[in-house]
Scaffold this motif. Structure first.
Motif, PDB file in Angstrom:
ATOM      1  N   LEU A  20       0.863  -0.848   0.100  1.00  0.00           N
ATOM      2  CA  LEU A  20       0.161   0.001   0.008  1.00  0.00           C
ATOM      3  C   LEU A  20       0.947   1.570   0.277  1.00  0.00           C
ATOM      4  O   LEU A  20       0.797   1.815  -1.082  1.00  0.00           O
ATOM      5  N   VAL A  21       1.841   1.279   1.015  1.00  0.00           N
ATOM      6  CA  VAL A  21       2.092   3.056   0.568  1.00  0.00           C
ATOM      7  C   VAL A  21       2.827   3.190  -0.233  1.00  0.00           C
ATOM      8  O   VAL A  21       2.794   4.136  -0.783  1.00  0.00           O
ATOM      9  N   PRO A  22       4.136   1.853  -1.128  1.00  0.00           N
ATOM     10  CA  PRO A  22       4.651   2.795  -2.484  1.00  0.00           C
ATOM     11  C   PRO A  22       3.248   3.747  -3.265  1.00  0.00           C
ATOM     12  O   PRO A  22       4.384   4.198  -4.000  1.00  0.00           O
ATOM     13  N   ILE A  23       2.263   2.658  -3.429  1.00  0.00           N
ATOM     14  CA  ILE A  23       1.673   2.831  -4.754  1.00  0.00           C
ATOM     15  C   ILE A  23       0.936   4.011  -3.777  1.00  0.00           C
ATOM     16  O   ILE A  23       0.639   4.832  -4.789  1.00  0.00           O
ATOM     17  N   VAL A  24       0.071   4.446  -2.987  1.00  0.00           N
ATOM     18  CA  VAL A  24      -0.235   6.008  -1.972  1.00  0.00           C
ATOM     19  C   VAL A  24       0.945   7.159  -2.465  1.00  0.00           C
ATOM     20  O   VAL A  24       1.428   8.037  -2.790  1.00  0.00           O
ATOM     21  N   LEU A  25       2.084   6.725  -2.109  1.00  0.00           N
ATOM     22  CA  LEU A  25       3.101   7.594  -2.021  1.00  0.00           C
ATOM     23  C   LEU A  25       3.661   8.297  -3.529  1.00  0.00           C
ATOM     24  O   LEU A  25       4.118   9.412  -3.798  1.00  0.00           O
ATOM     25  N   ALA A  26       3.590   7.201  -4.493  1.00  0.00           N
ATOM     26  CA  ALA A  26       3.839   7.034  -5.799  1.00  0.00           C
ATOM     27  C   ALA A  26       2.622   8.049  -6.478  1.00  0.00           C
ATOM     28  O   ALA A  26       2.797   8.117  -7.681  1.00  0.00           O
ATOM     29  N   ALA A  27       1.766   8.517  -5.869  1.00  0.00           N
ATOM     30  CA  ALA A  27       0.008   7.578  -6.654  1.00  0.00           C
ATOM     31  C   ALA A  27      -0.383   9.628  -7.551  1.00  0.00           C
ATOM     32  O   ALA A  27      -0.234   9.264  -8.611  1.00  0.00           O
ATOM     33  N   LYS A  28       0.804  10.527  -6.616  1.00  0.00           N
ATOM     34  CA  LYS A  28       0.159  11.686  -7.070  1.00  0.00           C
ATOM     35  C   LYS A  28       1.210  12.437  -8.176  1.00  0.00           C
ATOM     36  O   LYS A  28       1.230  12.344  -9.017  1.00  0.00           O
ATOM     37  N   TRP A  29       2.634  11.729  -8.017  1.00  0.00           N
ATOM     38  CA  TRP A  29       3.455  12.060  -9.303  1.00  0.00           C
ATOM     39  C   TRP A  29       3.200  11.045  -9.957  1.00  0.00           C
ATOM     40  O   TRP A  29       3.733  11.574 -11.542  1.00  0.00           O
ATOM     41  N   LEU A  30       3.023   9.565 -10.357  1.00  0.00           N
ATOM     42  CA  LEU A  30       2.038   8.841 -11.254  1.00  0.00           C
ATOM     43  C   LEU A  30       1.312   9.486 -12.257  1.00  0.00           C
ATOM     44  O   LEU A  30       1.560   9.448 -13.449  1.00  0.00           O
ATOM     45  N   TYR A  31       0.633   9.899 -11.493  1.00  0.00           N
ATOM     46  CA  TYR A  31      -0.903  10.234 -12.171  1.00  0.00           C
ATOM     47  C   TYR A  31      -0.444  11.471 -12.871  1.00  0.00           C
ATOM     48  O   TYR A  31      -1.045  11.585 -13.916  1.00  0.00           O
ATOM     49  N   ILE A  32       0.485  12.463 -12.367  1.00  0.00           N
ATOM     50  CA  ILE A  32       1.063  13.362 -13.197  1.00  0.00           C
ATOM     51  C   ILE A  32       1.259  12.833 -14.576  1.00  0.00           C
ATOM     52  O   ILE A  32       1.282  13.313 -15.561  1.00  0.00           O
ATOM     53  N   LYS A  33       2.626  11.801 -14.350  1.00  0.00           N
ATOM     54  CA  LYS A  33       3.360  11.511 -16.093  1.00  0.00           C
ATOM     55  C   LYS A  33       2.288  10.415 -16.506  1.00  0.00           C
ATOM     56  O   LYS A  33       2.621  10.868 -17.748  1.00  0.00           O
ATOM     57  N   ASP A  34       1.763   9.706 -15.674  1.00  0.00           N
ATOM     58  CA  ASP A  34       1.093   9.248 -16.537  1.00  0.00           C
ATOM     59  C   ASP A  34      -0.833   8.486 -15.494  1.00  0.00           C
ATOM     60  O   ASP A  34       0.078   7.119 -15.488  1.00  0.00           O
ATOM     61  N   PRO A  35      -1.565   8.757 -16.163  1.00  0.00           N
ATOM     62  CA  PRO A  35      -2.736   8.177 -15.400  1.00  0.00           C
ATOM     63  C   PRO A  35      -3.211   7.317 -15.235  1.00  0.00           C
ATOM     64  O   PRO A  35      -3.942   6.334 -14.879  1.00  0.00           O
ATOM     65  N   THR A  36      -2.801   6.917 -16.302  1.00  0.00           N
ATOM     66  CA  THR A  36      -3.305   5.153 -16.984  1.00  0.00           C
ATOM     67  C   THR A  36      -2.299   4.502 -16.334  1.00  0.00           C
ATOM     68  O   THR A  36      -3.102   3.080 -15.502  1.00  0.00           O
ATOM     69  N   VAL A  37      -1.439   4.350 -16.187  1.00  0.00           N
ATOM     70  CA  VAL A  37      -0.456   3.713 -14.800  1.00  0.00           C
ATOM     71  C   VAL A  37      -0.985   3.472 -13.146  1.00  0.00           C
ATOM     72  O   VAL A  37      -1.637   2.920 -12.890  1.00  0.00           O
ATOM     73  N   ILE A  38      -1.542   4.576 -12.912  1.00  0.00           N
ATOM     74  CA  ILE A  38      -1.761   4.888 -11.460  1.00  0.00           C
ATOM     75  C   ILE A  38      -3.074   4.331 -11.439  1.00  0.00           C
ATOM     76  O   ILE A  38      -3.271   3.488 -10.646  1.00  0.00           O
ATOM     77  N   THR A  39      -3.691   4.343 -12.439  1.00  0.00           N
ATOM     78  CA  THR A  39      -5.049   3.787 -12.488  1.00  0.00           C
ATOM     79  C   THR A  39      -5.116   2.194 -12.287  1.00  0.00           C
ATOM     80  O   THR A  39      -5.987   1.219 -11.627  1.00  0.00           O
ATOM     81  N   LEU A  40      -3.843   1.685 -13.586  1.00  0.00           N
ATOM     82  CA  LEU A  40      -3.783   0.258 -12.658  1.00  0.00           C
ATOM     83  C   LEU A  40      -3.621  -0.198 -11.409  1.00  0.00           C
ATOM     84  O   LEU A  40      -3.546  -1.146 -11.091  1.00  0.00           O
ATOM     85  N   LEU A  41      -2.382   0.451 -11.894  1.00  0.00           N
ATOM     86  CA  LEU A  41      -2.335   0.371  -9.946  1.00  0.00           C
ATOM     87  C   LEU A  41      -3.074   0.255  -8.597  1.00  0.00           C
ATOM     88  O   LEU A  41      -2.745  -0.496  -7.935  1.00  0.00           O
ATOM     89  N   TRP A  42      -3.543   1.136  -8.549  1.00  0.00           N
ATOM     90  CA  TRP A  42      -4.706   1.373  -8.058  1.00  0.00           C
ATOM     91  C   TRP A  42      -5.522  -0.250  -7.864  1.00  0.00           C
ATOM     92  O   TRP A  42      -6.621  -0.160  -6.514  1.00  0.00           O
TER      93      TRP A  42
END
Length: 71
Positions: A20-42
């Motif tokens: 949980l922690v790495p996904i939540v911590l990287a969510a903001k940065w990943l959402y800016i770079k590639d919203p599709t990736v964070i949707t899959l990670l979520w």
């Protein structure tokens, strides 16, 4: 060690928060770079929750069986 209910209970907690922690911590940065990736990670978060509570249920079942064997 695999027969100890506390091991499975705490292993579920470690797996859940360890993922949980790495996904939540990287969510903001990943959402800016590639919203599709964070949707899959979520989508991994509910799977981690299922694993956590599945291991908790297994620990409870193991504890119950040990209590029945002691009677």
């Amino acid at each position: 060690l695999t027969r100890v209910p506390e091991f499975w209970l705490f292993m579920g907690i470690v797996v859940y928060f360890g993922g949980l922690v790495p996904i939540v911590l990287a969510a903001k940065w990943l959402y800016i770079k590639d919203p599709t990736v964070i949707t899959l990670l979520w989508t991994v978060l509910p799977v981690l929750g299922i694993v956590r509570y599945g291991l908790a249920a297994y620990a409870c079942n193991l504890w119950y069986k040990q209590q029945e064997a002691d009677r």
